[in-house]
Design an enzyme around this catalytic site. Structure first.
Site, PDB file in Angstrom:
ATOM      1  N   ARG A 160      20.338  31.604 -35.925  1.00 14.76           N
ATOM      2  CA  ARG A 160      20.820  30.254 -36.267  1.00 14.76           C
ATOM      3  C   ARG A 160      21.551  29.621 -35.093  1.00 14.76           C
ATOM      4  O   ARG A 160      21.631  28.404 -34.972  1.00 14.76           O
ATOM      5  CB  ARG A 160      21.707  30.282 -37.527  1.00 14.76           C
ATOM      6  CG  ARG A 160      22.169  28.894 -37.924  1.00 14.76           C
ATOM      7  CD  ARG A 160      22.773  28.765 -39.314  1.00 14.76           C
ATOM      8  NE  ARG A 160      23.458  29.940 -39.797  1.00 14.76           N
ATOM      9  CZ  ARG A 160      24.612  30.392 -39.323  1.00 14.76           C
ATOM     10  NH1 ARG A 160      25.224  29.770 -38.340  1.00 14.76           N
ATOM     11  NH2 ARG A 160      25.157  31.478 -39.837  1.00 14.76           N
ATOM     12  N   TYR A 208      12.814   4.317 -39.230  1.00 14.93           N
ATOM     13  CA  TYR A 208      12.095   5.241 -40.112  1.00 14.93           C
ATOM     14  C   TYR A 208      12.815   5.283 -41.480  1.00 14.93           C
ATOM     15  O   TYR A 208      14.052   5.302 -41.535  1.00 14.93           O
ATOM     16  CB  TYR A 208      12.094   6.616 -39.440  1.00 14.93           C
ATOM     17  CG  TYR A 208      11.382   7.690 -40.192  1.00 14.93           C
ATOM     18  CD1 TYR A 208       9.999   7.674 -40.318  1.00 14.93           C
ATOM     19  CD2 TYR A 208      12.090   8.743 -40.766  1.00 14.93           C
ATOM     20  CE1 TYR A 208       9.340   8.672 -41.004  1.00 14.93           C
ATOM     21  CE2 TYR A 208      11.432   9.750 -41.449  1.00 14.93           C
ATOM     22  CZ  TYR A 208      10.052   9.706 -41.567  1.00 14.93           C
ATOM     23  OH  TYR A 208       9.403  10.695 -42.245  1.00 14.93           O
ATOM     24  N   LYS A 257       5.595  15.119 -34.847  1.00 18.93           N
ATOM     25  CA  LYS A 257       4.586  14.087 -34.632  1.00 18.93           C
ATOM     26  C   LYS A 257       3.833  14.310 -33.322  1.00 18.93           C
ATOM     27  O   LYS A 257       3.172  15.323 -33.180  1.00 18.93           O
ATOM     28  CB  LYS A 257       5.250  12.708 -34.696  1.00 18.93           C
ATOM     29  CG  LYS A 257       6.180  12.517 -35.899  1.00 18.93           C
ATOM     30  CD  LYS A 257       5.424  12.435 -37.207  1.00 18.93           C
ATOM     31  CE  LYS A 257       6.355  12.429 -38.416  1.00 18.93           C
ATOM     32  NZ  LYS A 257       7.416  11.435 -38.397  1.00 18.93           N
ATOM     33  N   ASP A 294      15.603   6.987 -31.035  1.00 22.14           N
ATOM     34  CA  ASP A 294      14.583   7.836 -31.657  1.00 22.14           C
ATOM     35  C   ASP A 294      13.281   7.504 -30.928  1.00 22.14           C
ATOM     36  O   ASP A 294      12.697   6.444 -31.126  1.00 22.14           O
ATOM     37  CB  ASP A 294      14.492   7.511 -33.153  1.00 22.14           C
ATOM     38  CG  ASP A 294      13.416   8.329 -33.876  1.00 22.14           C
ATOM     39  OD1 ASP A 294      12.483   8.819 -33.202  1.00 22.14           O
ATOM     40  OD2 ASP A 294      13.493   8.444 -35.107  1.00 22.14           O
TER      41      ASP A 294
HETATM   42  C1  LIG Z   1       8.654  11.330 -38.881  1.00 26.63           C
HETATM   43  C2  LIG Z   1       9.770  10.615 -38.213  1.00 26.63           C
HETATM   44  C3  LIG Z   1      11.087  11.060 -38.330  1.00 26.63           C
HETATM   45  C4  LIG Z   1      11.453  12.272 -39.154  1.00 26.63           C
HETATM   46  O1  LIG Z   1      10.850  13.413 -38.660  1.00 26.63           O
HETATM   47  P1  LIG Z   1      10.534  14.708 -39.583  1.00 26.63           P
HETATM   48  O2  LIG Z   1      10.077  15.695 -38.580  1.00 26.63           O
HETATM   49  O3  LIG Z   1       9.502  14.298 -40.568  1.00 26.63           O
HETATM   50  O4  LIG Z   1      11.821  15.058 -40.245  1.00 26.63           O
HETATM   51  C5  LIG Z   1      12.084  10.366 -37.677  1.00 26.63           C
HETATM   52  N1  LIG Z   1      11.802   9.269 -36.952  1.00 26.63           N
HETATM   53  C6  LIG Z   1      10.554   8.796 -36.816  1.00 26.63           C
HETATM   54  C7  LIG Z   1      10.300   7.598 -35.994  1.00 26.63           C
HETATM   55  C8  LIG Z   1       9.488   9.456 -37.437  1.00 26.63           C
HETATM   56  O5  LIG Z   1       8.249   8.977 -37.321  1.00 26.63           O
END
Ligand SMILES: *Cc1c(COP(=O)(O)O)cnc(C)c1O
Length: 393
Positions: free
Chosen positions: A52, A105, A202, A177
């Site tokens: 962890r 998001y 992603k 982000d």
């Molecule tokens: C999918 C996504 C998230 C969250 O990511 P997870 O891996 O699904 O928790 C955050 N920001 C953006 C822009 C995303 O496309």
């Protein structure tokens, strides 16, 4: 008497080495003495103690993403939302104010509207394309600004210069982000951001088989806090997901190139096509933020294309049915093209009017373009759009 208990046996040393990083699921790490453990905890020796708090697979993949984003000390999280949570927790405490883009998001919006207030952190929102709106939202006590450079699913491009200027004025940290843009198109820490994060799930991992996040900060104090927060709140990533993401990352550059060139070809092919009322892609001259996209992203308009067909839900249903070769799934960044429909997924909680305000109708689709043959992709979409427009009134 022989020892019948089953024990783990050390592997014999080998004269060769594997070329692939080993998957190391060990939760715990043994040391020789309490002194050796002290050295580990106090940073005098390198190594791990308990997964962890960190493990080799996380360290390997974090270093790969660090290089892409031009930083060091990035922290892996169990998901992109883990990374968003860590960034916000590292920059705000009870009594602070955090602002974010209205087009974040969906879960990030929910985190800001429902969870942060429970911790005594107030929140506000701004239109990321409007400098006046950004200035108005940045009230006294604002310690962090959360933004995505390209918004989902309308692909609006944020006025990053205005955001950095406002942040400098009030001493707030800018958290970017960078999931949609990726470091191929935009490197936030080079441009003026204080923290950068990814849903590695992603484009970076790219195969929809690993759930993972990554977050890094320029300020070493915040970077250290991210590390502590991840271990204390239990947001760290599992070795298997890190190991899968490492494999995905090796082809990120190639996948990005191909997916982006496919996206541009698809956008050009759908622009003005019969049955299509609108195509949104940052490099198209008709895009509302076309100039800003050119300045911020250069040639890298990305792999996401949105379009709107004429008609309502019936036409939308007909389109996804006719395009059955393309997964109708609410994700993005997969090696294969995926199609999503905001009105029935990411934006379903909004009223029809609120959706209409940001241009999301029943005919609105977002495509996360993959690496298939562009010709095949264009033919599939054209056929499906034609099918959506015929036989239904
Ligand atoms: C999918 C996504 C998230 C969250 O990511 P997870 O891996 O699904 O928790 C955050 N920001 C953006 C822009 C995303 O496309």
């Amino acid at each position: 008497m022989s020892d019948h208990s089953i024990k783990r046996q050390p592997v014999n040393p080998s004269a060769s080495r594997p070329v692939v990083s080993p998957l190391q699921p060990s939760v715990v790490y043994a040391t020789e003495t309490p002194d050796a453990l002290d050295a580990l905890y106090e940073g005098g020796a390198r190594g791990h103690t308990y997964s962890r708090e960190g493990h080799p697979n996380a360290a390997t993949v974090a270093a790969m993403i660090d290089r892409l984003e031009g930083t060091t000390g990035g922290v892996m999280a169990a998901s992109g939302m883990g990374a968003v949570s860590l960034a916000l927790l590292a920059c705000a405490s009870a009594g602070d104010h955090v602002i974010g883009s209205t087009q974040l998001y969906g879960r990030s919006l929910r985190l800001m509207t429902e969870e942060l207030p429970r911790l005594g952190i107030t929140t506000g929102f701004f239109d990321p394309t409007d400098a006046a709106s950004i200035r108005a939202a940045a009230i006294a006590g604002t310690t962090a600004i959360l933004v995505e450079v390209v918004s989902n699913p309308t692909l609006r491009v944020a006025d990053m210069e205005a955001i950095y200027a406002v942040a400098a004025q009030i001493g707030a940290k800018v958290i970017v982000d960078n999931t949609f843009t990726t470091p191929r198109a935009y490197r936030p820490l080079d441009e003026g951001a204080d923290l950068v994060l990814h849903s590695v799930t992603k484009l970076l991992a790219g195969h929809s088989d690993a759930m993972l996040g990554w977050v890094a900060a320029k300020d070493p104090e915040i970077a250290a806090r991210l590390d502590v927060l991840a271990a204390t709140w239990g947001m760290t990533a599992a070795p298997f997901d890190c190991w899968m993401a490492e494999r995905g990352l090796l082809s990120f550059d190639l996948r990005f190139e191909r997916a982006q060139s496919n996206a541009r070809a698809l956008a050009d092919a759908l622009d003005g096509a019969q049955g299509v009322s609108r195509v949104i892609y940052p490099s198209l001259p008709s895009h509302p933020d076309h100039n800003r996209a050119g300045t911020l992203l250069g040639e890298n308009a990305g792999n996401m294309v949105s379009f709107e067909i004429i008609g309502g839900r019936a036409q939308a249903n007909a389109l996804t049915k006719a395009a059955s070769a393309i997964a109708f799934a609410p994700t993005l960044g997969d090696i294969n093209t995926t199609l999503s429909h905001a009105a029935s997924s990411s934006h379903r909680a909004l009223s029809e009017e609120a959706r209409a305000d940001i241009g999301i109708t029943e005919g609105f689709f977002r495509v996360s373009v993959g690496i298939e043959s562009a010709e095949h992709l264009i033919a599939t979409f054209k056929k499906a759009i034609t099918a959506s427009q015929t036989g239904i009134d």
